[in-house]
Design a protein around this motif. Sequence first.
Motif, short mmCIF file in Angstrom:
data_model
loop_
_atom_site.label_atom_id
_atom_site.label_comp_id
_atom_site.label_asym_id
_atom_site.label_seq_id
_atom_site.Cartn_x
_atom_site.Cartn_y
_atom_site.Cartn_z
N LEU A 144 -4.21 1.03 2.19
CA LEU A 144 -4.60 2.00 1.17
C LEU A 144 -4.71 1.33 -0.20
CD1 LEU A 144 -2.28 4.96 2.26
CD2 LEU A 144 -4.73 4.74 2.65
N GLN A 145 -3.78 0.43 -0.45
CA GLN A 145 -3.77 -0.25 -1.73
C GLN A 145 -5.01 -1.12 -1.90
OE1 GLN A 145 0.23 -1.34 -3.10
NE2 GLN A 145 -0.58 -3.40 -3.17
N ASN A 146 -5.36 -1.83 -0.81
CA ASN A 146 -6.53 -2.72 -0.89
C ASN A 146 -7.80 -1.94 -1.21
OD1 ASN A 146 -5.05 -4.91 -0.44
ND2 ASN A 146 -5.39 -4.98 1.79
N LYS A 147 -7.84 -0.74 -0.66
CA LYS A 147 -9.02 0.09 -0.91
C LYS A 147 -9.21 0.27 -2.43
CE LYS A 147 -8.93 4.62 -0.46
NZ LYS A 147 -8.56 5.89 0.15
N TYR A 148 -8.10 0.52 -3.13
CA TYR A 148 -8.23 0.73 -4.59
C TYR A 148 -8.52 -0.57 -5.32
CZ TYR A 148 -6.98 5.58 -4.24
OH TYR A 148 -7.02 6.90 -3.96
N SER A 195 -11.77 -1.53 -7.82
CA SER A 195 -11.49 -1.88 -9.21
C SER A 195 -11.64 -0.68 -10.14
CB SER A 195 -12.42 -3.03 -9.61
OG SER A 195 -12.44 -3.17 -10.99
N ARG A 196 -10.75 0.28 -9.99
CA ARG A 196 -10.85 1.49 -10.81
C ARG A 196 -10.04 1.30 -12.10
NH1 ARG A 196 -10.80 6.04 -7.08
NH2 ARG A 196 -10.06 7.26 -8.85
N SER A 197 -10.75 0.97 -13.17
CA SER A 197 -10.02 0.61 -14.39
C SER A 197 -9.17 1.77 -14.93
CB SER A 197 -10.97 0.10 -15.47
OG SER A 197 -12.07 0.96 -15.51
N GLU A 198 -9.60 3.00 -14.68
CA GLU A 198 -8.82 4.13 -15.23
C GLU A 198 -7.43 4.21 -14.60
OE1 GLU A 198 -11.37 4.43 -13.26
OE2 GLU A 198 -11.15 6.09 -11.85
N PHE A 208 -1.99 3.57 -10.43
CA PHE A 208 -2.49 2.89 -9.24
C PHE A 208 -1.58 3.24 -8.05
CE2 PHE A 208 -3.02 -0.69 -6.45
CZ PHE A 208 -4.37 -0.95 -6.52
N THR A 209 -0.28 3.05 -8.26
CA THR A 209 0.69 3.38 -7.21
C THR A 209 0.60 4.86 -6.86
OG1 THR A 209 2.13 1.71 -8.11
CG2 THR A 209 3.16 3.30 -6.66
N GLN A 210 0.44 5.68 -7.88
CA GLN A 210 0.37 7.12 -7.62
C GLN A 210 -0.86 7.48 -6.78
OE1 GLN A 210 0.89 9.57 -11.14
NE2 GLN A 210 2.53 8.26 -11.92
N ALA A 211 -1.98 6.76 -7.03
CA ALA A 211 -3.19 7.04 -6.25
C ALA A 211 -2.96 6.66 -4.79
CB ALA A 211 -4.36 6.24 -6.83
#
Length: 492
Positions: free
Chosen positions: A151-155, A159-162, A369-372
Amino acid sequence: MRVAALSDFLLQRIDRSCGKPVNRQLYQVIREAILTHVMPVGLQLPSSRDLARELSIARNTVTYAYEQLMAEGYLETRAGAGTFVADTVPDQIPEVAASNSLRPMQAGSLGLSERGAQLVKHAGAYKFQWGAFMPGVPDVTAFPNKVWSRLQNKYWRRSRSELLTYGHGGGHAPLREAIAEYLRVARSVNCSAEQVIVTSGIHQSIDLASKLLADVGDRAWVEDPCYWGTRNVLTSLNLKPVPIAVDAEGISPRNSDLRHPPRFIFVTPSHQYPLGQVMSLSRRRMLLEYADMHNVWIMEDDYDSEFRYASRPLASLQGMDTHDRVLYFGSFSKTLFPGLRVGFVVVPLALADAFATGLSDLYRCGQLFTQAVLADFMVEGHFASHIRRMRVLYAERQQLLREAISRNFGDALAISGDDAGLHLALLLPERCDDAAVCRQAQEQGIIVRPLSGYYMKPSRAKPGLILGYACVPSEMVGPTFDRLAGIIRRHL
Ligand SMILES: Cc1ncc(COP(=O)(O)O)c(C=O)c1O
């Protein structure tokens, strides 16, 4: 400390998978143990050959650690006799955090404020956070790393800067949504996503709520005994924790207490910490009525309610509240892993904006990021299935611990609490020195906390041991308790 005890102690603290050379880890663990007096001056160490065999590592590795410690003066050799802990160790340990003991501090000498000195003096956090019988720590080795990393790699790929900048508001919206959905179904909490404020854990939630809802000097009822963290966060903010007795039905204020309504009432209704009882329905009703009548905030700390083994999880107190007097505190520390540092507080709708603003302004929060990742972890069902798996594992470990207790002591020592949570409270006879038991256990590499240390009022303090079983491999529960039982017997 015998060779076997020392090697157990070292084995629990050396992590071959962490990438750090074992010789360095060995050196650091022994150095730390000397500084904290777990390995006292004059203690003879096993020969490098014996220790290497016990730890199943190369002899060179031990020799390296021993030589380094000798060079720095922590160890000394005595001709023909062996290697010993040297007596040149300074009394003053440089880092405060290195100490498990509540080392008294002089406010003046360090320049600490009164409350800073109080905090350090009554610090409750242990240096060791893993191993038999560390309370409140789940089995982090059972966490589904692969799912998380997928899941983390997906984000990262997107590269979601927000997600990488400061957070603003009450946390990542999809996570607030997922938590609200989970709480409505699993804990009967009455809430919308807006009411969920994502924090870095219950400690931060208490800090935030206290800063927003109380002024210096305000009184907060806490259960006696209670979680040391609650007490310490409150005192560090110059609030006044007032210890209220606990009986079989939960917090039990007397008439004299009820005559002076506090600002807050902190409770653990689903699983009293640390004694383990469930708050009765009539006590819940009484508290809610009292809170409504006197404009008191009830702070419901629901830290480990997912883990009930003989029955379904109980509904929250917040779900019974019809006057918006309850704030509900939850955390992923027990369900996932404490190092995640994600928790939440559910506040009445009218307070939601103020809490979101307070969170952003006070802590300049982030972790989006962790929350996503966590939101996806919940939405895809991994959270629920991890809890189901852990429930089976912890139920088995609790049972093994109960069996070990009864094998060693029959019915002579009572266990407080029911089939729930990550720890048991083993009660010891009056006048038994539980702190001494814990000190000796620690010398043997076994971590236990004394029940008496959780009480604020000395006249109420009962001796006992808080035994966390969740992070102990099942095959180690019985044998480690048997070793602990030997120490307990000497104090009965
Ligand atoms: C009763 C209780 N509340 C709160 C916490 C801390 O929670 P968090 O890790 O979310 O700060 C603990 C941790 O052991 C606990 O036992």
